[in-house]
Write an enzyme that holds these catalytic residues in place. Structure first.
Site, PDB file in Angstrom:
ATOM      1  N   HIS A  53       0.857  -1.189   0.000  1.00  0.00           N
ATOM      2  CA  HIS A  53       0.000   0.000   0.000  1.00  0.00           C
ATOM      3  C   HIS A  53       0.895   1.243   0.000  1.00  0.00           C
ATOM      4  CE1 HIS A  53      -2.781   3.089   1.357  1.00  0.00           C
ATOM      5  NE2 HIS A  53      -3.757   2.292   0.959  1.00  0.00           N
ATOM      6  N   GLU A  88       0.656   4.118   1.411  1.00  0.00           N
ATOM      7  CA  GLU A  88       0.902   4.740   2.726  1.00  0.00           C
ATOM      8  C   GLU A  88       1.980   3.958   3.475  1.00  0.00           C
ATOM      9  OE1 GLU A  88      -2.522   5.733   5.239  1.00  0.00           O
ATOM     10  OE2 GLU A  88      -1.257   5.427   6.999  1.00  0.00           O
ATOM     11  N   THR A 133      -3.116   4.284   8.789  1.00  0.00           N
ATOM     12  CA  THR A 133      -4.238   5.059   9.345  1.00  0.00           C
ATOM     13  C   THR A 133      -5.622   4.478   9.035  1.00  0.00           C
ATOM     14  OG1 THR A 133      -4.180   6.419   7.358  1.00  0.00           O
ATOM     15  CG2 THR A 133      -3.006   7.265   9.287  1.00  0.00           C
ATOM     16  N   SER A 155     -12.735   8.062   0.381  1.00  0.00           N
ATOM     17  CA  SER A 155     -12.333   8.635  -0.915  1.00  0.00           C
ATOM     18  C   SER A 155     -13.463   8.561  -1.942  1.00  0.00           C
ATOM     19  CB  SER A 155     -11.092   7.903  -1.433  1.00  0.00           C
ATOM     20  OG  SER A 155     -11.265   6.502  -1.317  1.00  0.00           O
TER      21      SER A 155
HETATM   22  O1  10E Z   1      -6.371   3.113   0.458  1.00  0.00           O
HETATM   23  P1  10E Z   1      -6.623   4.182   1.482  1.00  0.00           P
HETATM   24  O2  10E Z   1      -7.836   3.974   2.283  1.00  0.00           O
HETATM   25  O3  10E Z   1      -5.405   4.405   2.312  1.00  0.00           O
HETATM   26  O4  10E Z   1      -6.782   5.570   0.673  1.00  0.00           O
HETATM   27  P2  10E Z   1      -8.013   6.265  -0.020  1.00  0.00           P
HETATM   28  O5  10E Z   1      -7.429   7.160  -1.050  1.00  0.00           O
HETATM   29  O6  10E Z   1      -9.056   5.317  -0.405  1.00  0.00           O
HETATM   30  O7  10E Z   1      -8.650   7.165   1.145  1.00  0.00           O
HETATM   31  C1  10E Z   1      -7.952   8.233   1.731  1.00  0.00           C
HETATM   32  C2  10E Z   1      -7.031   7.717   2.750  1.00  0.00           C
HETATM   33  C3  10E Z   1      -5.707   7.986   2.812  1.00  0.00           C
HETATM   34  C4  10E Z   1      -5.068   9.043   2.043  1.00  0.00           C
HETATM   35  C5  10E Z   1      -4.843   7.212   3.727  1.00  0.00           C
HETATM   36  N1  10E Z   1      -4.784   7.768   4.992  1.00  0.00           N
HETATM   37 FE1  SF4 Z   2      -6.497   9.107   5.466  1.00  0.00          FE
HETATM   38 FE2  SF4 Z   2      -8.665  10.645   5.483  1.00  0.00          FE
HETATM   39 FE3  SF4 Z   2      -7.792   9.585   7.690  1.00  0.00          FE
HETATM   40 FE4  SF4 Z   2      -6.386  11.504   6.516  1.00  0.00          FE
HETATM   41  S1  SF4 Z   2      -8.395  11.737   7.443  1.00  0.00           S
HETATM   42  S2  SF4 Z   2      -5.594   9.662   7.432  1.00  0.00           S
HETATM   43  S3  SF4 Z   2      -6.791  11.015   4.368  1.00  0.00           S
HETATM   44  S4  SF4 Z   2      -8.574   8.487   5.916  1.00  0.00           S
END
Ligand code: 10E
Ligand code: SF4
Length: 324
Positions: free
Chosen positions: A124, A126, A165, A267
């Site tokens: 991943h 992150e 996260t 997202s």
């Molecule tokens: O795959 P993730 O959930 O980490 O990312 P996403 O782009 O679906 O949602 C935002 C979350 C982030 C940027 C990670 N903290």
């Molecule tokens: Fe990822 Fe959104 Fe959480 Fe930030 S607030 S760590 S972008 S899921």
């Protein structure tokens, strides 16, 4: 058929900020604006920005000299920042501040000469970004309780843990218990580094799933937080589907269903939820009902360099009498 909407759902503060950064950069500097990795894991968001002139790349080698590049919300290894600086690229960083907070913890532990265990999923972005905050060999990656048994740190007394996260709250708690059992002196955050948005969306699904006959989670398969929501629905014995948009709905899923639950990953744009509701209503569902849930008030400010660029542009526009 009745529709119940999970609360909260959809965009978190970090995603809002990341999309706004690409948006503003396009407005201020014009196309093309390069973005390293999908700014957030959603094809619809990415396609919209691409249509406006964003160019998505996986590595900086694909970015021409003197270009503007934005790092995705998931964060980047230090080596990527150094590479961008060495090439003189103009960078705006859309890393979520809550991911940056984890990077800061990593740097602190590293200064104290500690090794670290990262709880997260291999591959991943992150995880790659967080592991890339320290020299290779200083951080071990674990995903499951079983992985904990395989760890061989140099000095178990100088060990700390951090987490991705967007993990499952429940799985992570179990891995932390295993780490604490095996390494009683391990340091770490009070609980974990799972962010407020991930926790709130999982809590909302936990209370909604038992109430409905089917759960739809709007999000992408490569989105960790969305996948964890779908996984959670399944674990609660509610038939659950992770879908990207209304085109993936199948009418036969709803043959014996009277209550439909809908959630959306951090997202996933609300417009996709709307599209799904419209399709379900065309199949006979009633007006959806918002369920009760915590109200999120988190807002992250944009990078200072971008705000300053915007003010300069406004001042220049005012000086020349142009409408801005
Ligand atoms: O795959 P993730 O959930 O980490 O990312 P996403 O782009 O679906 O949602 C935002 C979350 C982030 C940027 C990670 N903290
Ligand atoms: Fe990822 Fe959104 Fe959480 Fe930030 S607030 S760590 S972008 S899921």
């Amino acid at each position: 058929m009745e529709i119940l909407l999970a609360n909260p759902r959809g965009f978190c503060a970090g995603v809002n900020r990341a999309i706004q950064i690409v948006d503003r950069a396009l407005e201020l500097f014009g196309a093309p604006i390069y973005v390293r990795h999908e700014v957030v894991h959603n094809r619809h968001v990415v396609d919209d920005l691409r249509a406006r002139g964003a160019v998505f790349v996986e590595e900086l080698d694909e970015v021409p000299d003197a270009a503007t590049v934005i790092f995705s919300a998931h964060g980047v290894p230090i080596a990527v920042r150094q590479h961008a600086a060495a090439r003189g690229l103009s960078v705006f960083d859309a890393t979520c501040p809550l991911v940056t907070k984890v990077h800061m913890e990593v740097k602190k532990y590293s200064r104290e000469g500690m090794e670290m265990v990262l709880i997260g999923h291999a591959g991943h972005p992150e995880v790659e970004g967080t592991m890339g905050q320290v020299e290779e060999g200083m951080m071990y990656l674990v995903s499951t309780v079983a992985d904990v048994a395989t760890l061989t740190p140099r000095n178990p007394e100088k060990l700390a843990y951090i987490t991705q996260t967007t993990l499952s709250m429940d799985d992570t708690a179990e891995v932390i218990v295993a780490l604490r059992q095996r390494f009683p002196q391990i340091q770490g955050p009070k609980k974990d580094d799972i962010c407020y948005a991930t926790q709130n969306r999982q809590d909302a699904v936990k209370s909604l799933a038992p109430e409905v006959d089917i759960l739809l989670v709007v999000g992408a398969p490569n989105s960790s937080n969305s996948s964890r929501l779908a996984e959670l629905g399944g674990r609660l014995d509610t038939p659950t589907y992770l879908i990207e948009d209304a085109s993936q709905l199948r009418r036969d899923w709803f043959a014996e269903v009277s209550k439909i639950g809908i959630s959306a990953g951090a997202s996933a744009p609300e417009s996709l939820v709307k599209g799904i509701i419209e399709q379900l209503q065309a199949w006979g569902a009633s007006v959806p009902r918002e369920t009760a849930g915590v109200e999120e008030k988190v807002i992250f400010s944009l990078p200072l360099a971008l705000v300053q660029a915007q003010s300069r542009r406004q001042e220049a526009g005012q000086a020349s009498g142009e409408a801005v």
